[in-house]
Structure formats: structure tokens, C-alpha cells
Design a protein around this motif. Structure first.
Motif, PDB file in Angstrom:
ATOM      1  N   ALA A  18       0.830  -1.199   0.000  1.00 45.39           N
ATOM      2  CA  ALA A  18       0.000   0.000   0.000  1.00 45.39           C
ATOM      3  C   ALA A  18       0.868   1.254   0.000  1.00 45.39           C
ATOM      4  O   ALA A  18       0.594   2.208  -0.727  1.00 45.39           O
ATOM      5  N   ILE A  19       1.930   1.236   0.810  1.00 49.08           N
ATOM      6  CA  ILE A  19       2.816   2.404   0.868  1.00 49.08           C
ATOM      7  C   ILE A  19       3.484   2.627  -0.485  1.00 49.08           C
ATOM      8  O   ILE A  19       3.523   3.742  -1.013  1.00 49.08           O
TER       9      ILE A  19
ATOM     10  N   ASP B 196       2.502   1.686  -3.328  1.00 50.01           N
ATOM     11  CA  ASP B 196       1.513   2.129  -4.318  1.00 50.01           C
ATOM     12  C   ASP B 196       1.308   3.631  -4.217  1.00 50.01           C
ATOM     13  O   ASP B 196       1.230   4.333  -5.223  1.00 50.01           O
ATOM     14  N   ASN B 197       1.204   4.133  -2.989  1.00 51.92           N
ATOM     15  CA  ASN B 197       0.975   5.561  -2.791  1.00 51.92           C
ATOM     16  C   ASN B 197       2.117   6.383  -3.369  1.00 51.92           C
ATOM     17  O   ASN B 197       1.894   7.358  -4.070  1.00 51.92           O
ATOM     18  N   TYR B 198       3.390   5.969  -3.064  1.00 53.19           N
ATOM     19  CA  TYR B 198       4.538   6.698  -3.579  1.00 53.19           C
ATOM     20  C   TYR B 198       4.568   6.611  -5.105  1.00 53.19           C
ATOM     21  O   TYR B 198       4.872   7.582  -5.790  1.00 53.19           O
TER      22      TYR B 198
ATOM     23  N   ASP C 105       2.177   6.232  -7.154  1.00 57.96           N
ATOM     24  CA  ASP C 105       1.176   7.101  -7.771  1.00 57.96           C
ATOM     25  C   ASP C 105       1.670   8.545  -7.751  1.00 57.96           C
ATOM     26  O   ASP C 105       1.554   9.270  -8.748  1.00 57.96           O
ATOM     27  N   ALA C 106       2.208   8.971  -6.617  1.00 59.34           N
ATOM     28  CA  ALA C 106       2.632  10.355  -6.475  1.00 59.34           C
ATOM     29  C   ALA C 106       3.777  10.680  -7.428  1.00 59.34           C
ATOM     30  O   ALA C 106       3.758  11.709  -8.109  1.00 59.34           O
TER      31      ALA C 106
ATOM     32  N   GLN D 197       3.886  13.516   1.704  1.00 57.94           N
ATOM     33  CA  GLN D 197       4.372  13.358   0.323  1.00 57.94           C
ATOM     34  C   GLN D 197       5.067  14.629  -0.143  1.00 57.94           C
ATOM     35  O   GLN D 197       6.038  14.572  -0.887  1.00 57.94           O
TER      36      GLN D 197
ATOM     37  N   VAL E 171       0.457   4.393   5.217  1.00 57.67           N
ATOM     38  CA  VAL E 171      -0.506   4.012   4.183  1.00 57.67           C
ATOM     39  C   VAL E 171      -1.611   5.062   4.124  1.00 57.67           C
ATOM     40  O   VAL E 171      -1.981   5.563   3.054  1.00 57.67           O
TER      41      VAL E 171
ATOM     42  N   GLY F  37      -0.263   8.592   2.990  1.00 56.17           N
ATOM     43  CA  GLY F  37       0.112   8.536   1.571  1.00 56.17           C
ATOM     44  C   GLY F  37      -1.144   8.513   0.694  1.00 56.17           C
ATOM     45  O   GLY F  37      -1.230   9.236  -0.312  1.00 56.17           O
TER      46      GLY F  37
ATOM     47  N   ASP G 283      -2.694  11.929   0.745  1.00 54.19           N
ATOM     48  CA  ASP G 283      -1.934  12.848  -0.100  1.00 54.19           C
ATOM     49  C   ASP G 283      -2.288  12.618  -1.570  1.00 54.19           C
ATOM     50  O   ASP G 283      -2.496  13.565  -2.330  1.00 54.19           O
ATOM     51  N   ASN G 284      -2.342  11.342  -1.957  1.00 56.01           N
ATOM     52  CA  ASN G 284      -2.682  10.989  -3.325  1.00 56.01           C
ATOM     53  C   ASN G 284      -4.094  11.417  -3.658  1.00 56.01           C
ATOM     54  O   ASN G 284      -4.388  11.877  -4.750  1.00 56.01           O
TER      55      ASN G 284
ATOM     56  N   TYR H 129      -7.979   5.420  -3.600  1.00 55.33           N
ATOM     57  CA  TYR H 129      -7.197   5.946  -2.473  1.00 55.33           C
ATOM     58  C   TYR H 129      -8.003   5.917  -1.182  1.00 55.33           C
ATOM     59  O   TYR H 129      -7.460   5.626  -0.090  1.00 55.33           O
TER      60      TYR H 129
ATOM     61  N   ARG I  95      -7.830   2.498   0.095  1.00 55.85           N
ATOM     62  CA  ARG I  95      -6.517   2.217   0.653  1.00 55.85           C
ATOM     63  C   ARG I  95      -6.371   2.853   2.053  1.00 55.85           C
ATOM     64  O   ARG I  95      -5.879   2.227   2.990  1.00 55.85           O
TER      65      ARG I  95
END
Lengths: 231, 721
Positions: free
Chosen positions: A13-14, A16-18, A20-21, A109, B496, B499, B502-503, B515, B518
Motif C-alpha cells: 500500500a505504501i 503504491d501511494n509513492y 502514484d505520487a 508526500q 498508508v 500517503g 496525499d494521493n 485511495y 486504501r
């Protein structure tokens, strides 16, 4: 060509977030869940920047090993460590693994991206001729903010991005006391007071490695720190 | 009282040794005194035998050969001979010259409350008398009377063969010079000028100082004081028979001769005794009437100066109770029938700091004529010694010295040992006190903890204390690291969530759902962690209020086996129960807790079990020597092994090192911590070990059988009010 960022992170999950960013900002992102797959990929092609988690699944210190390998292959590759624990900062520092920065996982982020940009700027600046405007000279200290390079008595000091910005904030106005908040703002990090203190200690240690008599960074007790100008 | 003081006090036991020595010295001293008396008796017997064998001497001194005269008809005079044989007495009525002689007066036995006393001393020429009469109504002789005496007078029977024996009346018309008169064969009053004297009045009566030639006192001799008043009966005190006087009236010319005599010490006996003279020893010869007939020697101790050791010995010895009394009158008292009643006859007395031993043995003259040996007198030996003298020899000195040294050494040893012991305990106590000080870090306390090398109880105590401290430190360390671990566990889902948020801010509208989902998963994980954390404290609370029930574990396990089977339909379970007597598994447990514990173990096993492999539930028992029957519950699965580094602390909460494929599962390790809590509540132990291709978690606990507890329950009912 888009720059490639490699994320080595076991939390899907982490990552994925990075991913995406970073992707949104136009970077190409490769995600590896463990050390083995990352090493295999790095053997073929090196990324432009690596974000590595310290603990990789069962491989508790897999990130450290990976960083050492990567640094051996590419001395100038920017490496950012992600950790879930504060105390690992000291482990990284103690091992002198050559990471360019280390951050806790809960960093926002925006902060993360600011660092990524700074690192790329440093890499770019190294390939360009030095720009005199970006340089600050304070006696024996020579700072270049575009290259993020530091020299003391003409010898290079290898600072992380966070450390560089803290030093920069101090050296810009010699004799001025910078409190911790100001240093955090300068470094674009949210850290507690103790962490700032340990950053300062690490900076002093790195200078001391070059000059045992280094004593320019002074603690103003109860207020913060200042750079002592030459008398 | 501090330990050091207590031990020092105890060390005083060392003083017992010199104490016992001093006591035994006292006993030795008593022994020595008894044997000294025996030695003196032996010496006295030797002297007695010597005297008894010398018949000539006994005859010459009048101890033998002459008829026995009753004591009340004898008078005693101290004879001076050798040096200082001049008595130095002036007949002047003054008594100063008498006092220089230190004689004690002897009584003249009287009648009708009439008493008189006399002192007598004899030198080469004369015999002197000092006669004191108690008679406040004094009557003097009337001049011109035909009678020899009309008032108070003295009566002397004296004389010798040449001049004849006479009754002399000593009279005075006034205080002053006396007249001594007697009647001759013709009834005439004749004055005897050789008897001189002075008459003086005293407060009690009168005193007469007399002198007469020594040769008048050698033969028969008698003395009496006569109280004569008009119209009153005569009162007489002295050695003259009163009956004879009464019949004869005041003129004694026709009275039959008296039978008494004047006894005194004899030069030849003195010489005979002198042979036996010893230092600090006085020899005395008494005749049967206990007159002192000879005396030699001085009762002056040899070396009265005492050295320190002698002072100590002096201090040890006990002083006899009876005090020594010298005899100055010449008449010695008679020994009682039972000599033990008066120890100063044969035994020890004291004269200030000097001890005086006295023995008396009789002298029996053995004659061929007499059938039995005749008693002719007694030998008295007195010897003065300093109290330490009997003990002051090398043996006692060695004994005293060695016991003092031994006692001292023991004392030092004990005090040293006590100091050492107390120093160690003090060290320990100070270290414990330091460790307990607020603000003192355990690390420092452990560093400073004394290392006692000797492996005795104190050393063990120190080590045990150190063990407790290091356990405490470990626990502190664990608590410290717990926050680190916790922040690590919390930070990952938090990252998680942040992030994703933020997304979310920057995302295309179509991606918002992804998101949000998530972020929700991240927060769900957070809440699972929080509930897992609180579960541990909930279990701790329920353990404290848990009650034991009689449960058949066999039944419990069969039930739960089925329950698990339906709860985890994907997982296969196998149950094995060791065959045993039916009551073996009927024990007292807290069933809810036990089920909760099994839940954790099964949950753990299921999440790590490889697909298609069963989870094993096992119930076994074994007999343990010290703890009785041990019942073991085990849950095992096939799957990744335990990391070897984790074996010891697997059951600490928040310790989870293994990874499952499912990253959303929470592995704080709290489950195993709960298992250990419940196992400990049942006095059992939880253990984890790697088996072939898998892991086995087991809990073994001593079986508590209902019968035992029931009995205990009955007792508690009896005690309740």
C-alpha cells in the motif's frame, strides 16, 4: 527521458501511494517487494534514484545490504532510506552507508517530493560548471546550494540533504541563532527536538572527521544553534 | 544496634577463655591452700615429735614431770630474755611503760560481780605486775590496826625455799607507795621490803603496780584482789581459793599454802623452737592449759611488693573471711571440738592483704611408764604469705599467658571475622540502597553491584540480587523498546493512510475511490493493532478475577476441535489425546482462559500453516518427580520455522518476526504474550520449538486434581466464621 525512481518497499500500500505520487510528477517508478528482485533488476539497469525501506519482510536489515551494494555500483546514485523506526537513523549513520537522506515512513508526500527534487538538483549541478551565485564562503567553509556540496578547509564533507539544509540555514547568517523550528523548516522535515539535536551531532562528527578541532557549530542553550563566524 | 556492633558484642565470647582460666586458677588456689595446710601440719608434727622425744627439755621447762595444775590456779607472766631482756618498768604508778610492752590484761576470776585483771612481765631480775581492780568503793588500810589489812588489799602467795613461802598482804593507807606485810611464824606482822609497788586510784577502782624479785615467783605462786568493807562480806578475785580465805579471815598466817604458780615462757623451749625457724613463719608452743610457753619467728611476708602479674593473681584469689587475731595476753583460746567451725585454728585467715595459714598439732610425750602418751602441749605454726604466692609459679604463669594470648587471638579473630562479614553485608546493603535510590539508573547500579568472590550465602544473596536487578533491567529495556516497536507497528499503517490521503488530494476523480479504500484499509489495520493491544490488558484483568473449575480436558479438547473445524473451514485439524485413566484429565482450570489460550495458539498456527497441511492439537501427560502430573497442551503446524534468535523472547508481547503471505494480518505477538499469561496463571509454562517442517507451541502445567482442592475447600469452610 523520464527519470527512473526505484522503490524497494515490502508494504504494497505504501509503495503504491509513492508510485502514484511520483508517477504524477512525471517520474518512471519501479517497485520491488524484496531485496532479491531489486538486486536482480539493478544488475540490469540502475535507476536514477532509489527509495529503500530498511526492513524488507523477513530480511530485517535487507535495506542496508541493498544500499551498500548499490553504493558500490554507483557512487553518485542518490539513495533515500525509509524507516519505520527513529532509532534506525543512528544505525544508518553508524554504518556510514552513504545514503543521501533518511526519512520516516510517515513523512508527508510534499516533504518527500521536495527531497527527491533536491537530490536530483544536486546530481544535475554536479554535471554543470559551478555557479558562483549559489556559493557561500564562510572562512574555511564553502557551501554550494545548487550542488549541495560542502567543503571545509578545501576538503569535501559528505552531508545528507537534511544535514545540508540545516548547515546551510546556520551558515547563511553567521552568529544568528536558529531555533529548532527554523532548522526543521529549512530542512523541510518534521522532527522532534531530539532528532534535530542528533542531526547537529552528526554534522559535527562529519566535520570532526576532517578537522578534529572543528567547533563552528555552537549550541545556544535554550534557543537553538548558531554558526560562529571568523573573529 | 548495627550488625557490626552485634557481631563485636558476640566476639566478646573470646573473653570466656581468660575468664575460665581465672576461674580455674581460683580452684587451683584453693587446692594449693589445702595442700599448704597439709605441708604445715607435716612440719608441725615433725616439731612435735622432736619435742616429745626430748624428755629432758620437757622436764626442765615444766611441761612434763610436774603435777597438772588447773588453769584457774595459774598466772602468766611474759618472760623477756635475750636482747631487750630489761623490762624497762619503773614502779611509779604510770602505765606508759606497760603500754610499750603491748600486753593484754588477763582476768583474775572473781565472785559476786567483783573482777580484776592483771598484766605480768618477768625479766632477769624481777617480775612486774600491773593489777587493775574494779571497785568504786575504795577502802584504805587503817594505820595502827592489828590486822594485816582493814580495807581493800591484794594477797600474794610467794617466796622461795630459803626465805620461806608466805601470804603477803599488799595494802596502802593512801594512794601511793604500798606496804607488803606478812605474819611470821610468831604471828608478828613483818614487812617485806623487796616487794615494792604503787597504789593508784582509777575511775573504775584502783590500780597497783608491783615488782618483786624473780626468785620469789619461781615456786608456788598465787595472786588475789580482796574487796573488804566494814559489815560486808569479803569479795575475792584471783587464783587463791576463796573458801580458804573465808575461813581464815583477813590474817592469812595460818592458811595452808596455795597450789598455784606463775607460768611464763621458757628460754630452753624458745631455743628448741628456734631451730625450726622459717621465714614469715611463727612457731608457738602451748602447754595443756594453753599458756604460751615459747614463740619464735616473725609473721612478716617474704616479698610484699607485687608485680603486675602478681596483682592479677592477687585479684583472682579469694580472701578468707576470717580475720587473723594475734594473742597478746599469753593465754591462747581452746580449739573447738569441730575444727571446721573455726577455720583459724587449722586453716586460713587474713591480716589485711596478707594470708595467714595456721595449724596446730598436739605434742604427746611418750614415756615407758605411762600406758598412754600424755598430752603435754601443742605446737602452733602460723605462716604469712602474700595471696598470690601459692599461684605464682611458672605453670600458672604459662597458663595465664597462653590463655590471655589465646583469648586475645580469638577475640581479634572473631572481631576481624565479624568486621569482614558486616563489611560484606554493608557493601551489599549500600549497593541495594543505591539501587533503590530514585533517579539511580539500573545500569549504573548493576555496574556498581559488588562482586563477592566467596560463594557463601552472602555471595549467593548478592548474585540473586544481581539477577533480580538484571531481570528488572531487562524488563525496563523491554518496556523502552516496546514504544519503539509500537511506533514502528503504528507508523506503517499510518504511512498508508497519509500517503493515500496525499494521493487523494491530487488524484483524478476516477481514482478517488481507490485511495479512499486504501486509506480505510490502513485505518482498519490501525484499529486492529489498538484492539490487539487492549486485548492483552483485558486478558490480564480477566485472569485476576478467574476462578478454577473442574473440567475434563479431554472433553474440552474434543469440543473445541469441532468448533475450530467449523470456524476455519479451509483448515484441517487433527486431535490426538494420550490414553490415560479417565480421571487423569479431570483437573481444575479456568476453562474460559484455557479456551482463549487455545484460540491464540490455533489462530497463530492457522495463519502460519502451509496450505493443505493439518494443524495438530495434542493433549498428553507425564509424571514429574517434583511437580506431580504435568499436563501438556500442544498446537503444531507445518510452515516457516521460528527464527533461532527469537526462541527466548517469543512470548514477549509485540514480538513478531515471522511473515505471513497476508500483509494485512496483525502480528504484534500479543497473542503469544496472552498465551504465556494464561499458562503462568495455571502455574505452567509456555514453550515454542521447531519440529520437522514446522513449529510446535506447547503449554505444560501441573495437574490440580479436584479431590485435593476439595479438601482444601473444606478446611477453609471450617475456618470461616
Amino acid at each position: 527521458m523520464a527519470r527512473t525512481i526505484a522503490i524497494v518497499e515490502d508494504e504494497q500500500a505504501i509503495a503504491d501511494n509513492y508510485k502514484d505520487a511520483f508517477t504524477r510528477l512525471g517520474f518512471k517508478v519501479d517497485h520491488y517487494l524484496d531485496r532479491r528482485s531489486a538486486q536482480t533488476a539493478f544488475a540490469v539497469k540502475l535507476p536514477d534514484l532509489a527509495v529503500i525501506d530498511v526492513g524488507l519482510g523477513d530480511d530485517i536489515e535487507g535495506g542496508f545490504t541493498l544500499c551498500r551494494d548499490l553504493r558500490a555500483k554507483a557512487p553518485n546514485l542518490p539513495i533515500v532510506f525509509l524507516t519505520a523506526r527513529d532509532d534506525e537513523f543512528d544505525v544508518i549513520s553508524g554504518l556510514r552507508l552513504g545514503a543521501d537522506d533518511y526519512l520516516t515512513k510517515d513523512i508527508s508526500q510534499a516533504h518527500m517530493l521536495a527531497r527527491i527534487h533536491a537530490l536530483f538538483r544536486r546530481v544535475d549541478a554536479m554535471h554543470e560548471p559551478a555557479n558562483g551565485d549559489d556559493a557561500i564562503e564562510r572562512g574555511n567553509l564553502l557551501l554550494n546550494s545548487s550542488r549541495m556540496s560542502v567543503q571545509w578547509q578545501d576538503k569535501p564533507i559528505d552531508l545528507t540533504v537534511t544535514e545540508f539544509w540545516i548547515l546551510y540555514a546556520l551558515a547563511k547568517h553567521p552568529g544568528h541563532v536558529k531555533n529548532r523550528q527554523q532548522l526543521m523548516d529549512a530542512a523541510n522535515v518534521v522532527l522532534d527536538d531530539n532528532t534535530i539535536t542528533s542531526h547537529i551531532k552528526r554534522i559535527r562528527r562529519k566535520f570532526n572527521a576532517v578537522d578534529a578541532d572543528f567547533d563552528r557549530i555552537q549550541t545556544a542553550y535554550g534557543m537553538g544553534y548558531r554558526w560562529l563566524g571568523d573573529a | 544496634m548495627k550488625l557490626r556492633q552485634q557481631l563485636a558484642l558476640l566476639a566478646l565470647v573470646g573473653l570466656l577463655i581468660p575468664g575460665i582460666t581465672l576461674y580455674s586458677l581460683q580452684i587451683f588456689n584453693e587446692q594449693a591452700k589445702a595442700s599448704h595446710i597439709n605441708a604445715l601440719v607435716g612440719m608441725a608434727e615433725a616439731i612435735a615429735a622432736r619435742l616429745a622425744s626430748d624428755d629432758e627439755l620437757l622436764q626442765a621447762s615444766g611441761l612434763a614431770g610436774s603435777p597438772q595444775i588447773p588453769a584457774d590456779q595459774e598466772l602468766y607472766s611474759h618472760r623477756l630474755f635475750g636482747d631487750g631482756s630489761e623490762a624497762g618498768i619503773t614502779i611509779d604508778g604510770a602505765t606508759g611503760d606497760w603500754q610499750a610492752l603491748a600486753l593484754e590484761p588477763l582476768p583474775l576470776a572473781g565472785s559476786d560481780a567483783f573482777s580484776a585483771s592483771y598484766r605480768a612481765v618477768t625479766d632477769n631480775l624481777k617480775t612486774y605486775f600491773l593489777i587493775e581492780v574494779e571497785d568504786t568503793k575504795r577502802h584504805y588500810h587503817q594505820a595502827g590496826s592489828e590486822r594485816l589489812a582493814t580495807g581493800d588489799h591484794l594477797l600474794l602467795f610467794a617466796g622461795n625455799q630459803q626465805q620461806g613461802l608466805h601470804y603477803f598482804v599488799v595494802r596502802a593507807e593512801l594512794p601511793g607507795a604500798i606496804e607488803a606485810v606478812y605474819r611470821n611464824a610468831f604471828g608478828q606482822s613483818v614487812r617485806q621490803e623487796r616487794i615494792r609497788g604503787v597504789w593508784q586510784e582509777t575511775e573504775q577502782g584502783y590500780r597497783v603496780e608491783l615488782s618483786l624479785p624473780s626468785n620469789m615467783t619461781q615456786g608456788p605462786f598465787a595472786l588475789a584482789a580482796v574487796d573488804q568493807a566494814p559489815f560486808k562480806a569479803l569479795r575475792v578475785a584471783g587464783t587463791l581459793a576463796t573458801a580458804a580465805l573465808a575461813t581464815a579471815g583477813p590474817d592469812p598466817g595460818v592458811i595452808p599454802p596455795a597450789t598455784g604458780r606463775l607460768v611464763s615462757n621458757a628460754a630452753q623451749l624458745h631455743r628448741a623452737l628456734q631451730v625450726f625457724n622459717r621465714p614469715a613463719t611463727r612457731l608457738t608452743l602451748l602447754d595443756p592449759n594453753r599458756w604460751q610457753r615459747a614463740q619464735t619467728g616473725q609473721l612478716t611476708p617474704d616479698n610484699p611488693a607485687a608485680k603486675p602479674l602478681q596483682k592479677l593473681l592477687h585479684w583472682v584469689t579469694k580472701r578468707p573471711q576470717a580475720g587473723w587475731q594475734d594473742v597478746h595476753s599469753g593465754l591462747w583460746s581452746t580449739p573447738p571440738e569441730d575444727a571446721s567451725e573455726a577455720p583459724h585454728f587449722n586453716g586460713w585467715t587474713h591480716d589485711h592483704n596478707t594470708l595467714i595459714a595456721r595449724v596446730e598439732v598436739p605434742v604427746h610425750r611418750a614415756t615407758a611408764a605411762a600406758l598412754e602418751a600424755r598430752y603435754v602441749g601443742s605446737i602452733v605454726i602460723e605462716q604469712a604469705i602474700m595471696p598470690w604466692q601459692l599461684l605464682d609459679h611458672s605453670a600458672t604463669r604459662r597458663l595465664l599467658l597462653s590463655s590471655l594470648l589465646g583469648g586475645g587471638a580469638l577475640l581479634l579473630l572473631l572481631i576481624g571475622y565479624a568486621s569482614w562479614l558486616s563489611a560484606r553485608i554493608t557493601k551489599l546493603s549500600r549497593a541495594a540502597g543505591n539501587a533503590a535510590k530514585p533517579g539511580q539508573s539500573l545500569n549504573r547500579a548493576l555496574e556498581q553491584w559488588p562482586r563477592l568472590t566467596l560463594n557463601d550465602e552472602i555471595g549467593q544473596l548478592s548474585r540473586h540480587y544481581r539477577g533480580v536487578l538484571s531481570q528488572l533491567q531487562d524488563h525496563n529495556e523491554y518496556l523502552r523498546s516496546l514504544t519503539g516497536k509500537l511506533s514502528h507497528e503504528l507508523r506503517t499503517p499510518l504511512a498508508v493512510v497519509t500517503g493515500s490521503l496525499d494521493n487523494l488530494m491530487a488524484a483524478e476523480p476516477g481514482a478517488i475511490g481507490k485511495y479512499a479504500q486504501r486509506a480505510r484499509e490502513g485505518s482498519l489495520r490501525l484499529s486492529r493493532i489498538v484492539s490487539a493491544m487492549t486485548e492483552a490488558s483485558r486478558v490480564e484483568a480477566s485472569i485476576s478475577s478467574a476462578e478454577l473449575e473442574n473440567v475434563d480436558l479431554k472433553q474440552l479438547l474434543s469440543d473445541i476441535h469441532q468448533a475450530y473445524q467449523s470456524a476455519y473451514p479451509q483448515q484441517k485439524f487433527e486431535l490426538s489425546i494420550q490414553t490415560a485413566a479417565p480421571e487423569t484429565y479431570c483437573v481444575q482450570v479456568a476453562p474460559e482462559l484455557l479456551v482463549q489460550m487455545l484460540d491464540k495458539l490455533v489462530d497463530n498456527a492457522v495463519s502460519f500453516a502451509l496450505a493443505e497441511t493439518p494443524v495438530q492439537l495434542e493433549l498428553t501427560y507425564r509424571a514429574d518427580d517434583s511437580r506431580g502430573v504435568l499436563i501438556e497442551l500442544a498446537v503444531s503446524n507445518q510452515g516457516p520455522p521460528l527464527p533461532s534468535a527469537m526462541q527466548g523472547r517469543l512470548f514477549h508481547s509485540l514480538t513478531s518476526e515471522r511473515r505471513t503471505g497476508d500483509s494485512s494480518a496483525v502480528h504484534l505477538g500479543l497473542g503469544l504474550y496472552i498465551v504465556e499469561l494464561i499458562a503462568r496463571f495455571h502455574q505452567g509454562e509456555a514453550a515454542a520449538r521447531n519440529i520437522d517442517n514446522g513449529v510446535c507451541f506447547s503449554v505444560s502445567m501441573p495437574a490440580k486434581y479436584p479431590a485435593l482442592s476439595a479438601r482444601r475447600a473444606v478446611t477453609s469452610v471450617d475456618n470461616s466464621p
